[in-house]
Scaffold this motif. Structure first.
Motif: not given
Ligand code: PLP
Length: 364
Positions: A90-92, A116, A159, A165, A192, A194-195, A217, A219-220, A228
Motif C-alpha cells: 500500500g501507499i501507506d 491525508y 507531499y 484527500n 500521492d 491514490a485517486y 494503489t 485500494s481505491k 494492501r
Molecule cells: C486511501 C489513501 C491512501 C492509502 O493507500 P493504501 O495503498 O491503501 O495504503 C493513500 N493516500 C491517499 C491520499 C488516500 O486517500
C-alpha cells in the motif's frame, strides 16, 4: 526496565484512524453504512477475486520478493521500465520507506494542513519535521505556498496528494509540472496518486525523473483496500535506495495475484469509474436538494458543506446514531464540511435518506 527510545517515547498516544469496527462496538451497532474511508463498495474485479481464491491453496508460499510479474504488467501499463517500479503493501507502507530513506532527524517535510495524515504519521515516527501550508480559501491545495515553504525550510520532501484527500480537488498536469520545475534542488516531490484511477490517464502521466516519486494503489479504484498493495514509480536510482530498506517479504502473495488480474480487467475498472461519476452527480443533486454547497470532486468521495465546524460534528454524530459512518476534514477551511464516499446506488439512496433526515433534526 526496558524503555522505547527517546523519539518513540516522545510521540503522543493518539490514534490516527479510528476504524468503523471500533465505532460500531462503541455504539452497539451490528452493521453500518460504510462510507468513511473511500473504499470502493463496487468491490474488486470478479477476475481478481477468482484469481485470489485460486491462489489460496498456495498460501504456504511467500510472495515473489521482486513482484516480477506484476511489475512487468505495470511497466507495460505505464510505459516505464520495470526498474522504475517498486511494489509495497500500500501507499501507506511506501510513504514510510520514502520518509525513512530521504529524511534525517529534524529535516523539513512540507505538506498541506489537514490533508491525508499518513505522511505526517511517518514524519513524526522517523523524527523529521512536518511543515504545513493551509488549503486555499476555495478548498484547493495551495501549490505556491507549498513551494514557498519548501524553499524557506530547505525541505527534503514535498507531499502532494493529487487528486487530494479530503478536498477531492485535482491540480492539472501542467500545474504539477510547473511545481516540479520550480522545486529547490534538494527537494523531492512525493506525489500521492491514490485517486488517479478516476482521472483520464493523459491528465496524470507525469514523466519520471529524480525530482519525483509517484505513488499508486489498488485500494481505491480497483477496490482492493483489504489486500494492501500499491507501488512507487520513480527513477531506478531512487528505487535502488528504497530497495535497501524495504521488507523483502512484505507484500502478500494473494494481493500480488489479485493485483495482476485486476490490472488486466480494464472493463471492470471503467465500470467503476463510470458508476463513481454517476454517484458524484447523485451527491451533487442531494446537496442542491439540501441547499448546501459542495467542493467539485475528481475522486470517489465528496464534501458537503454544513456551514460551521460545530454543525458538521453534529451531523456526523447524528449520522452515526443512524448507522451511517463517514468522516470529516479537520482543518480550515474544510472543517465545516463532511466527507462521504460514493457508494453503490442502494448505498447512495440510504445515505441521502439519512442525511436529509439528519439535516431536519440538526436544524431543529
Ligand atoms: C486511501 C489513501 C491512501 C492509502 O493507500 P493504501 O495503498 O491503501 O495504503 C493513500 N493516500 C491517499 C491520499 C488516500 O486517500
Amino acid at each position: 526496565m526496558a524503555e522505547p527510545n527517546a523519539l518513540v517515547a516522545s510521540i503522543p498516544e493518539t490514534v490516527p484512524f479510528v476504524g468503523p469496527e471500533q465505532l460500531m462496538r462503541e455504539h452497539g451497532l451490528r452493521e453500518c453504512l460504510r462510507l468513511g474511508a473511500n473504499e470502493s463498495p463496487f468491490g474488486a474485479s470478479p477476475l481478481a477475486v477468482a484469481a485470489m481464491r485460486d491462489e489460496l491453496a498456495r498460501i504456504w508460499c511467500y510472495g515473489d520478493p521482486q513482484s516480477h510479474e506484476l511489475r512487468e504488467a505495470l511497466a507495460r501499463t505505464h510505459g516505464v521500465a520495470m526498474e522504475s517500479l517498486l511494489v509495497g503493501s500500500g501507499i501507506d507502507d511506501l510513504m514510510g520507506l520514502i520518509v525513512r530513506a530521504f529524511t534525517a532527524a529534524d529535516d523539513a517535510v512540507v505538506t498541506t494542513l489537514g490533508t491525508y495524515p499518513t505522511l505526517e504519521y511517518h514524519v513524526v515516527g522517523y523524527g523529521s519535521r512536518a511543515i504545513a501550508a493551509p488549503y486555499r480559501p476555495d478548498g484547493r491545495v495551495d501549490l505556491d505556498a507549498l513551494l514557498d515553504l519548501a524553499r524557506k525550510h530547505e525541505a527534503k520532501l514535498l507531499y502532494l496528494a493529487n487528486p487530494d484527500n479530503p478536498s477531492g480537488t485535482f491540480a492539472t498536469k501542467d500545474d504539477v509540472c510547473r511545481l516540479i520545475d520550480a522545486l529547490p534542488a534538494a527537494t523531492l516531490l512525493m506525489l500521492d496518486e491514490a485517486y488517479a484511477d478516476f482521472i483520464a490517464p493523459h491528465d496524470v502521466g507525469i514523466d519520471l525523473d529524480d525530482r519525483v516519486i509517484r505513488l499508486r494503489t489498488f485500494s481505491k479504484g480497483y477496490g482492493m483496500a483489504g489486500a494492501r498493495i500499491g507501488y512507487a514509480m520513480t527513477t531506478p536510482r531512487h528505487i535502488s535506495a528504497l530497495q535497501k530498506i524495504r521488507l523483502q517479504y512484505g507484500v502478500n502473495r494473494i494481493a500480488q495475484v489479485g493485483a495482476l488480474a485486476a490490472l488486466r480487467d480494464t472493463a471492470f475498472l471503467q465500470s467503476v469509474i463510470d458508476e463513481t461519476a454517476r454517484g458524484r452527480s447523485d451527491y451533487e443533486a442531494l446537496a442542491s436538494r439540501l441547499g448546501i454547497g459542495t467542493i467539485p470532486s475528481s475522486t470517489n468521495f465528496m464534501l458537503f458543506d454544513c456551514g460551521t465546524e460545530e454543525r458538521a460534528h453534529r451531523v456526523l454524530a447524528a449520522l452515526l446514531r443512524r448507522g451511517v459512518w463517514i468522516r470529516k476534514p479537520g482543518a480550515p477551511p474544510l472543517n465545516r464540511y463532511i466527507r462521504a464516499t460514493v457508494g453503490t446506488k442502494a448505498m447512495r439512496v440510504a445515505f441521502a435518506d439519512a442525511l436529509e433526515a439528519v439535516f431536519v433534526e440538526v436544524a431543529a
